[in-house]
Design an enzyme around this catalytic site. Structure first.
Site, short mmCIF file in Angstrom:
data_model
loop_
_atom_site.label_atom_id
_atom_site.label_comp_id
_atom_site.label_asym_id
_atom_site.label_seq_id
_atom_site.Cartn_x
_atom_site.Cartn_y
_atom_site.Cartn_z
N GLU A 53 -12.00 5.23 -12.04
CA GLU A 53 -12.36 5.28 -13.44
C GLU A 53 -13.24 4.01 -13.43
OE1 GLU A 53 -8.20 6.48 -14.88
OE2 GLU A 53 -9.38 6.42 -16.61
N ARG B 4 1.88 3.94 -4.22
CA ARG B 4 0.69 3.12 -4.39
C ARG B 4 1.27 1.52 -3.83
NH1 ARG B 4 -0.78 3.66 -9.64
NH2 ARG B 4 -1.53 1.72 -10.05
N LYS C 6 -4.90 -2.39 -14.45
CA LYS C 6 -6.12 -2.58 -14.85
C LYS C 6 -6.46 -3.29 -16.23
CE LYS C 6 -8.49 1.03 -13.11
NZ LYS C 6 -9.69 1.94 -12.93
P1 ATP Z 1 -5.79 3.41 -14.18
O1 ATP Z 1 -4.56 2.80 -14.79
O2 ATP Z 1 -6.89 2.79 -15.13
O3 ATP Z 1 -5.59 4.66 -14.13
P2 ATP Z 1 -5.63 3.24 -11.48
O4 ATP Z 1 -5.23 1.94 -10.80
O5 ATP Z 1 -5.14 4.44 -11.35
O6 ATP Z 1 -5.93 2.64 -13.06
P3 ATP Z 1 -8.25 4.48 -10.56
O7 ATP Z 1 -9.77 3.92 -10.89
O8 ATP Z 1 -7.92 5.77 -11.56
O9 ATP Z 1 -7.40 3.35 -11.42
O10 ATP Z 1 -7.74 4.46 -9.06
C1 ATP Z 1 -8.80 5.08 -8.35
C2 ATP Z 1 -7.84 5.48 -6.92
O11 ATP Z 1 -7.03 4.42 -6.64
C3 ATP Z 1 -7.02 6.36 -7.63
O12 ATP Z 1 -6.91 7.50 -6.72
C4 ATP Z 1 -5.62 5.80 -7.38
O13 ATP Z 1 -4.76 6.72 -7.16
C5 ATP Z 1 -6.09 4.61 -6.53
N1 ATP Z 1 -5.13 3.41 -6.65
C6 ATP Z 1 -4.91 2.80 -7.68
N2 ATP Z 1 -4.06 1.97 -7.65
C7 ATP Z 1 -3.36 1.85 -6.44
C8 ATP Z 1 -2.44 1.09 -5.93
N3 ATP Z 1 -2.02 0.19 -6.33
N4 ATP Z 1 -2.23 1.49 -4.45
C9 ATP Z 1 -2.94 2.67 -3.95
N5 ATP Z 1 -3.90 3.35 -4.54
C10 ATP Z 1 -4.09 3.02 -5.91
MG MG Z 2 -6.30 6.31 -12.64
#
Ligand code: ATP
Ligand code: MG
Length: 563
Positions: free
Chosen positions: A39, A266, A276
Site C-alpha cells: 500500500e 513476518r 508503518k
Molecule cells: P500496513 O500495516 O500498512 O498494512 P504492511 O507492512 O502490511 O503495513 P503493505 O504495504 O501492506 O504493508 O505490505 C506489502 C507486503 O509486504 C505485504 O504482502 C505484507 O505481507 C509484506 N510485509 C509487510 N511487513 C512485513 C514483514 N515484517 N515481514 C514480511 N513481510 C512483510
Molecule cells: Mg498491509
C-alpha cells in the site's frame, strides 16, 4: 526480468517454493505469477525486503514465471505519490524488476465496482446506514456473536439504488457503507458482514475525481490478485483469518481465476519497530532525520547507512521462510551485510578520534610513499599510495598513559606497529593545562619497514597529518534500547525506549584524502573501524559526511561460534 545473482539450485526449498515448484511439476500451472503488493502509505522496510525477495525470487527461479509489483492503492486518504516513487526505487535497488509497468489496484476499480453490484444482485451485499462506530459496536467479540445491521434485510432494488447514489456523491463521508451479507455469528470476525465500500470524497492520485466511494483493502485485494491471474498469493500470517473472506468474495462473483493464498511469518527484528504507522510517527515528529534516517529499518535508511542490496538479499536467504512468528536478532542482518561488504569494499585508513603523534627522529620535511592493497580479500582490487611523514594521527583509543596489563597498543615506553609502515616507540607525552594528553612523541625504527610487529605489540592504523583530510563521521547505534518492541510494558509508549545515544557525530575525523573524492553512496572500509558510506543527504562537494554502516566486530558470529 533481471537474473538474480543469488538464485541458487533447488537444494533447500522453503515450504512456499516447494508448493510453487510442485504446482508447475504437476501441471497445475505452466508457470507461476506472484506479486508484491504494497500500500503506498509509507516507505518500505526490511520486513518488506523479506516479502520482496520471496516473491521476486520465486518469479526468477521458475522458468517462464513472473512477479508483479502492484500498488494496493485503495485508500487515497493515506496514500502519497512520494511513497510510490520510493517503493519503486527500493525494489529496483534490491535488484528486482517487474516488467514494463507496475500494476495498480485502482486500475481495477471499475471491475471491482461491477462485482459489488453482482453481489448486491445475488442478495449477498447491502447498503448499511450505520456509522463506523455502530458497525464496530455490533460486531461482537471472539466469544459473542455480532448483531445484524438494521439495514440487513433491505431489498435488492433498494440496495442497488442506494449504492448508485453513494457513488454519485449524494451522501456524506461515513454515513453509509456497502457490506457483504455473510454471517454475523461466524467465529471468524472477518466474516461478520465486512465493509466492502466506504464513502470518501477525496480525489485519488490515479483516478482523480471519478470516485467518491472506494473499496476496502479486503474487498479489493483478492480481486486484484484474481484479475492479474496471480497463481500464488503470498502474504503474512495475520491474513490467514482473512482467507475465508477472500475465498467467499471470489467464489461469489464471476472472477477469472482463484489464486491460492499462502501465509508466512513476518519478519520481526530486535531493537526496532516495523509498523508503518510508528515509522511515520517518528518521521512526522522529527525524532529521526526522515524516512531514510540511517537508524531506521527502512530500505532507504539502510541504503543511506551503507548496507548493500547483496547483503540484504543474503540476510533474507539466511532467515528463510516459515509459518512461525519469531524475533530475529538484528546482529544477523549486520553479519550478512558485513560478509558482503568484506568482499566488495576497498580499504582506507581513517582516524575517527585523532591523537597527534610526532616522530622525533624522522628527517624533517620528508614524506614517504607507501603502497598498499585496496582490498586483500579481493584479488581484482588495485593498490594505492598512502603518504607517511613525521607527524601522524592515531586513534585516541590506541594510546593509554597508564595501561592495564596485556595492553598491546601504544603507551609510554612501549612499541606499536603502524600498519604497512614502521614500528614506533613512545618516549614522551605532552599534556594541556587540564592534564589531557594532546600529543605523543615517539621514535621510529627505520629498520622495521619490512619487518612485522614486535612480539607483544599491536598493529594500529594512522594518517599522515599534513596529508590528512578532515571529514564529519556519523556513528550509529540501535534506535531503541529494548530488544523486543512488541513487548512494551503497559502504560509505556515505544518512544519511551528511544536510545538517546543512537547517533554520535564526530566533526574532525582525519582520513585519507581521496575520501573527499568519493561519490555519495560509495561504500568502503576504514581499517579496524568498520564499513562506511558517503552520506547521500548531507554530503556537499569537497565536504563529505561519512556514515558508519557496521563495525568490524561481529558479536553475532562470535555468539554462534560459542554455541
Ligand atoms: P500496513 O500495516 O500498512 O498494512 P504492511 O507492512 O502490511 O503495513 P503493505 O504495504 O501492506 O504493508 O505490505 C506489502 C507486503 O509486504 C505485504 O504482502 C505484507 O505481507 C509484506 N510485509 C509487510 N511487513 C512485513 C514483514 N515484517 N515481514 C514480511 N513481510 C512483510
Ligand atoms: Mg498491509
Amino acid at each position: 526480468m533481471s537474473s538474480s545473482p543469488d538464485s541458487s539450485p533447488r537444494e533447500s526449498l522453503d515450504f512456499i517454493r516447494e508448493i510453487a515448484h510442485q504446482d508447475v511439476q504437476s501441471g497445475k500451472h505452466p508457470f507461476v505469477i506472484t506479486r508484491f503488493p504494497p500500500e503506498p502509505n509509507g516507505y518500505l522496510h526490511i520486513g518488506h525486503a523479506k516479502a520482496i525477495c520471496l516473491n521476486f525470487g520465486i518469479g526468477q527461479e521458475i522458468p517462464g514465471s513472473r512477479t508483479h509489483l502492484r500498488f494496493d492503492d485503495t485508500n487515497p486518504v493515506k496514500e502519497d505519490i512520494e511513497y510510490v516513487h520510493s517503493i519503486k526505487e527500493d525494489v529496483k535497488w534490491l535488484g528486482f524488476s517487474w516488467g514494463d509497468n507496475p500494476f495498480h489496484a485502482s486500475d481495477y476499480f471499475d471491475q471491482i465496482h461491477a462485482w459489488a453490484i453482482e453481489l448486491i444482485r445475488k442478495g449477498l451485499a447491502y447498503v448499511c446506514d450505520h456509522t463506523a462506530e455502530e458497525v464496530r459496536a455490533r460486531r461482537g467479540t471472539l466469544t459473542e456473536p455480532g448483531t445484524g445491521s438494521d439495514s440487513r434485510a433491505r431489498p435488492v432494488e433498494e440496495n442497488l439504488n442506494l449504492f448508485a447514489r453513494m457513488g454519485s456523491g449524494e451522501f456524506a463521508d461515513g454515513s453509509r457503507t456497502l457490506r457483504a451479507k455473510i454471517d454475523m455469528a461466524s467465529p471468524n470476525i472477518n466474516l461478520r458482514d465486512p465493509v466492502l465500500y466506504r464513502i470518501k470524497k477525496v480525489p485519488h492520485d490515479r483516478t482523480g475525481d471519478k470516485w467518491c466511494i472506494y473499496p476496502t483493502y479486503d474487498f479489493a485485494h483478492g480481486y486484484s490478485d484474481a484479475i492479474e491471474g496471480i497463481t500464488h498469493s503470498i502474504c503474512t500470517l495475520e491474513f490467514e483469518a482473512h482467507r475465508p473472506l477472500y475465498d467467499w468474495l471470489i467464489n461469489n462473483v464471476s472472477a477469472p481465476c482463484h489464486p491460492r493464498q499462502i501465509e508466512f511469518a513476518r519478519l520481526n527484528l530486535t531493537y526496532t519497530v516495523m509498523s508503518k504507522r510508528k515509522l511515520l510517527e517518528l518521521v512526522e515528529t522529527g525524532l529521526v532525520d526522515g524516512w531514510d534516517d540511517p537508524r531506521m529499518p527502512t530500505i532507504s535508511g539502510l541504503r543511506r547507512r551503507g548496507f548493500s542490496p547483496e547483503g540484504i538479499r543474503s540476510f533474507c536467504k539466511k532467515i528463510g521462510v516459515t509459518k512461525y512468528n519469531s524475533m530475529t536478532d538484528v546482529g544477523v542482518l549486520e553479519h550478512a551485510v558485513r560478509e558482503d561488504l568484506n568482499k566488495s569494499c576497498p580499504r582506507y585508513m581513517g582516524v575517527l578520534r585523532p591523537l597527534k603523534v610526532v616522530l622525533t627522529n624522522w628527517p624533517a620535511g620528508q614524506t614517504e610513499d607507501i603502497e598498499s592493497l585496496n582490498n586483500p580479500e579481493n584479488p581484482d582490487t588495485v593498490s594505492r599510495v598512502i603518504k607517511f611523514s613525521g607527524e601522524l594521527y592515531i586513534e585516541q583509543d590506541d594510546f593509554m598513559e597508564n595501561p592495564p596489563p596485556k595492553y598491546f597498543r601504544l603507551s609510554p615506553g612501549s612499541e606499536v606497529r603502524l600498519r604497512y609502515a614502521y614500528n614506533i616507540k613512545c618516549d614522551e607525552v605532552v599534556k594541556d593545562a587540564t592534564g589531557n594528553v594532546v600529543e605523543v612523541r615517539c621514535t621510529y625504527d627505520p629498520a622495521s619497514r619490512h619487518s612485522g610487529p614486535k612480539k607483544g605489540s599491536a598493529v594500529i592504523h594512522w594518517i599522515s597529518a599534513p596529508h590528512a583530510a578532515s571529514v564529519e563521521v556519523r556513528l550509529y547505534d540501535r534506535l531503541f534500547n529494548i530488544e523486543d518492541l512488541n513487548a512494551i510494558p503497559e502504560g509505556k509508549d515505544y518512544r519511551d525506549f528511544l536510545n538517546p545515544s543512537s547517533l554520535e557525530i564526530l566533526t574532525d575525523a582525519k582520513v585519507e584524502p581521496h575520501i573527499k573524492g568519493l561519490v555519495p553512496g560509495e561504500r568502503f572500509q576504514f581499517e579496524r573501524m568498520g564499513y562506511f558510506c558517503i552520506d547521500t543527504k548531507h554530503s556537499r562537494p569537497g565536504a563529505p559526511v561519512v556514515n558508519r554502516a557496521v563495525t568490524l566486530k561481529d558479536a553475532w558470529a562470535k555468539a554462534q561460534a560459542k554455541g
